[in-house]
Scaffold this motif. Sequence first.
Motif, PDB file in Angstrom:
ATOM      1  N   MET A   1      26.971  47.836  25.656  1.00 15.97           N
ATOM      2  CA  MET A   1      27.583  46.520  26.005  1.00 15.97           C
ATOM      3  C   MET A   1      27.386  46.249  27.671  1.00 15.97           C
ATOM      4  O   MET A   1      27.846  46.898  28.118  1.00 15.97           O
ATOM      5  N   PRO A   2      26.804  45.307  27.862  1.00 18.33           N
ATOM      6  CA  PRO A   2      26.486  44.679  29.206  1.00 18.33           C
ATOM      7  C   PRO A   2      27.881  44.247  29.923  1.00 18.33           C
ATOM      8  O   PRO A   2      28.750  43.860  29.125  1.00 18.33           O
ATOM      9  N   ASP A   3      27.994  44.705  31.313  1.00 16.65           N
ATOM     10  CA  ASP A   3      29.260  44.249  31.920  1.00 16.65           C
ATOM     11  C   ASP A   3      28.772  43.653  33.334  1.00 16.65           C
ATOM     12  O   ASP A   3      27.608  44.058  33.914  1.00 16.65           O
ATOM     13  N   THR A   4      29.773  43.221  33.979  1.00 18.51           N
ATOM     14  CA  THR A   4      29.496  42.644  35.321  1.00 18.51           C
ATOM     15  C   THR A   4      30.691  42.363  36.071  1.00 18.51           C
ATOM     16  O   THR A   4      31.592  42.345  35.365  1.00 18.51           O
ATOM     17  N   ARG A   5      30.706  42.296  37.469  1.00 14.79           N
ATOM     18  CA  ARG A   5      31.700  42.343  38.221  1.00 14.79           C
ATOM     19  C   ARG A   5      31.732  41.342  39.412  1.00 14.79           C
ATOM     20  O   ARG A   5      30.519  41.426  40.058  1.00 14.79           O
ATOM     21  N   ALA A   6      32.713  40.586  39.856  1.00 15.95           N
ATOM     22  CA  ALA A   6      32.836  39.988  41.151  1.00 15.95           C
ATOM     23  C   ALA A   6      34.097  39.961  41.657  1.00 15.95           C
ATOM     24  O   ALA A   6      35.133  39.989  40.877  1.00 15.95           O
ATOM     25  N   VAL A   7      33.639  40.224  43.123  1.00 15.99           N
ATOM     26  CA  VAL A   7      35.058  40.212  43.874  1.00 15.99           C
ATOM     27  C   VAL A   7      35.069  38.931  44.600  1.00 15.99           C
ATOM     28  O   VAL A   7      34.293  38.550  45.573  1.00 15.99           O
ATOM     29  N   VAL A   8      36.098  38.110  44.391  1.00 20.01           N
ATOM     30  CA  VAL A   8      36.051  36.551  44.952  1.00 20.01           C
ATOM     31  C   VAL A   8      37.111  36.656  46.070  1.00 20.01           C
ATOM     32  O   VAL A   8      38.431  37.003  45.783  1.00 20.01           O
ATOM     33  N   ALA A   9      36.937  36.520  47.378  1.00 23.28           N
ATOM     34  CA  ALA A   9      37.832  36.340  48.503  1.00 23.28           C
ATOM     35  C   ALA A   9      38.712  34.784  48.123  1.00 23.28           C
ATOM     36  O   ALA A   9      38.086  33.910  48.156  1.00 23.28           O
ATOM     37  N   THR A  10      40.079  34.957  48.312  1.00 30.34           N
ATOM     38  CA  THR A  10      40.802  33.856  47.976  1.00 30.34           C
ATOM     39  C   THR A  10      42.177  34.616  48.213  1.00 30.34           C
ATOM     40  O   THR A  10      42.583  35.624  48.024  1.00 30.34           O
ATOM     41  N   ALA A  11      43.147  33.686  49.014  1.00 29.92           N
ATOM     42  CA  ALA A  11      44.443  34.092  49.232  1.00 29.92           C
ATOM     43  C   ALA A  11      45.252  33.541  48.156  1.00 29.92           C
ATOM     44  O   ALA A  11      46.585  34.032  48.114  1.00 29.92           O
ATOM     45  N   HIS A  12      44.848  32.923  46.975  1.00 26.70           N
ATOM     46  CA  HIS A  12      45.565  32.308  45.912  1.00 26.70           C
ATOM     47  C   HIS A  12      44.999  33.298  44.446  1.00 26.70           C
ATOM     48  O   HIS A  12      45.008  32.764  43.469  1.00 26.70           O
ATOM     49  N   ALA A  52      46.340  40.377  47.700  1.00 30.82           N
ATOM     50  CA  ALA A  52      46.603  39.387  48.637  1.00 30.82           C
ATOM     51  C   ALA A  52      45.420  38.636  49.099  1.00 30.82           C
ATOM     52  O   ALA A  52      45.414  37.612  49.655  1.00 30.82           O
ATOM     53  N   GLU A  53      44.235  39.349  49.035  1.00 32.01           N
ATOM     54  CA  GLU A  53      43.183  38.771  49.474  1.00 32.01           C
ATOM     55  C   GLU A  53      41.828  38.543  48.520  1.00 32.01           C
ATOM     56  O   GLU A  53      40.924  37.935  48.935  1.00 32.01           O
ATOM     57  N   THR A  54      41.829  39.132  47.305  1.00 36.92           N
ATOM     58  CA  THR A  54      40.675  38.849  46.443  1.00 36.92           C
ATOM     59  C   THR A  54      41.262  38.800  44.996  1.00 36.92           C
ATOM     60  O   THR A  54      42.223  39.306  44.626  1.00 36.92           O
ATOM     61  N   LEU A  55      40.256  38.356  44.277  1.00 42.88           N
ATOM     62  CA  LEU A  55      40.379  38.071  42.972  1.00 42.88           C
ATOM     63  C   LEU A  55      39.153  38.917  42.169  1.00 42.88           C
ATOM     64  O   LEU A  55      38.182  38.633  42.626  1.00 42.88           O
ATOM     65  N   THR A  56      39.443  39.990  41.409  1.00 44.76           N
ATOM     66  CA  THR A  56      38.436  40.805  40.915  1.00 44.76           C
ATOM     67  C   THR A  56      38.237  40.203  39.470  1.00 44.76           C
ATOM     68  O   THR A  56      39.454  40.315  38.552  1.00 44.76           O
ATOM     69  N   VAL A  57      37.098  39.775  39.171  1.00 47.28           N
ATOM     70  CA  VAL A  57      36.664  39.590  37.787  1.00 47.28           C
ATOM     71  C   VAL A  57      35.848  40.464  37.280  1.00 47.28           C
ATOM     72  O   VAL A  57      34.545  40.757  37.539  1.00 47.28           O
ATOM     73  N   ALA A  58      36.245  41.312  36.131  1.00 48.58           N
ATOM     74  CA  ALA A  58      35.364  41.920  35.433  1.00 48.58           C
ATOM     75  C   ALA A  58      35.013  41.503  33.968  1.00 48.58           C
ATOM     76  O   ALA A  58      36.036  41.361  33.389  1.00 48.58           O
ATOM     77  N   LEU A  59      33.719  41.424  33.573  1.00 44.71           N
ATOM     78  CA  LEU A  59      33.465  40.814  32.298  1.00 44.71           C
ATOM     79  C   LEU A  59      32.724  41.711  31.416  1.00 44.71           C
ATOM     80  O   LEU A  59      31.750  42.440  32.051  1.00 44.71           O
ATOM     81  N   SER A  60      32.952  41.773  30.003  1.00 48.79           N
ATOM     82  CA  SER A  60      32.076  42.420  29.246  1.00 48.79           C
ATOM     83  C   SER A  60      31.499  41.785  28.114  1.00 48.79           C
ATOM     84  O   SER A  60      32.502  40.735  27.575  1.00 48.79           O
ATOM     85  N   ALA A  61      30.459  41.870  27.440  1.00 45.91           N
ATOM     86  CA  ALA A  61      30.040  40.981  26.374  1.00 45.91           C
ATOM     87  C   ALA A  61      28.893  41.719  25.415  1.00 45.91           C
ATOM     88  O   ALA A  61      28.638  43.000  25.891  1.00 45.91           O
ATOM     89  N   PRO A  62      28.833  41.491  24.103  1.00 46.30           N
ATOM     90  CA  PRO A  62      27.798  42.306  23.276  1.00 46.30           C
ATOM     91  C   PRO A  62      26.524  42.486  23.956  1.00 46.30           C
ATOM     92  O   PRO A  62      25.922  43.243  23.456  1.00 46.30           O
ATOM     93  N   ASP A  63      26.150  41.451  24.592  1.00 46.79           N
ATOM     94  CA  ASP A  63      24.706  41.256  24.749  1.00 46.79           C
ATOM     95  C   ASP A  63      24.486  40.469  26.321  1.00 46.79           C
ATOM     96  O   ASP A  63      25.602  39.785  26.835  1.00 46.79           O
ATOM     97  N   GLU A  64      23.331  40.469  26.758  1.00 48.79           N
ATOM     98  CA  GLU A  64      22.932  39.710  28.070  1.00 48.79           C
ATOM     99  C   GLU A  64      23.375  38.237  28.035  1.00 48.79           C
ATOM    100  O   GLU A  64      23.796  37.733  28.878  1.00 48.79           O
ATOM    101  N   GLU A  65      22.867  37.742  26.980  1.00 47.65           N
ATOM    102  CA  GLU A  65      23.066  36.226  26.765  1.00 47.65           C
ATOM    103  C   GLU A  65      24.419  35.733  26.459  1.00 47.65           C
ATOM    104  O   GLU A  65      24.892  34.935  27.345  1.00 47.65           O
ATOM    105  N   ALA A  66      25.242  36.469  26.060  1.00 51.08           N
ATOM    106  CA  ALA A  66      26.776  36.429  25.937  1.00 51.08           C
ATOM    107  C   ALA A  66      27.333  36.677  27.178  1.00 51.08           C
ATOM    108  O   ALA A  66      28.257  35.838  27.527  1.00 51.08           O
ATOM    109  N   LEU A  67      26.737  37.719  27.670  1.00 54.93           N
ATOM    110  CA  LEU A  67      27.407  37.894  29.257  1.00 54.93           C
ATOM    111  C   LEU A  67      27.152  36.591  30.365  1.00 54.93           C
ATOM    112  O   LEU A  67      28.109  36.305  31.016  1.00 54.93           O
ATOM    113  N   ALA A  68      25.980  36.207  30.291  1.00 55.81           N
ATOM    114  CA  ALA A  68      25.725  34.985  31.316  1.00 55.81           C
ATOM    115  C   ALA A  68      26.402  33.865  30.754  1.00 55.81           C
ATOM    116  O   ALA A  68      26.919  33.372  31.353  1.00 55.81           O
ATOM    117  N   GLN A  69      26.584  33.604  29.402  1.00 58.81           N
ATOM    118  CA  GLN A  69      27.544  32.410  29.107  1.00 58.81           C
ATOM    119  C   GLN A  69      29.072  32.711  29.597  1.00 58.81           C
ATOM    120  O   GLN A  69      29.678  31.825  30.141  1.00 58.81           O
TER     121      GLN A  69
END
Length: 92
Positions: A1-12, A52-69
């Motif tokens: 199962m493919p996954d990806t992660r982004a750490v987004v800088a934001t105070a909110h 306080a400084e970041t939003l971490t978003v971790a995603l997983s999907a059954p395949d690369e196409e679904a992960l991109a969506q």
Amino acid sequence: MPDTRAVVATAHASRYLQQLCKHWAHKFETEFTPTDGRIVLTVGEARLAADAETLTVALSAPDEEALAQLKDVVAVHIERFAFRETLRFDWT
């Protein structure tokens, strides 16, 4: 199962996490606190963590196409909530 992660800088981060979870609560299985969230969408799962400084978003999907969506859908929604600031999603 493919996954990806982004750490987004934001105070909110907590605000955006809660807004996203509440927004999708009527359609999808969601659970959240001010610092952690989980959303089970039809194309995959999103897990969010806020501090306080970041939003971490971790995603997983059954395949690369679904992960991109899933990446597009989640980022667009968060960006709508954050219309007063520019967020950067660097997926790894």
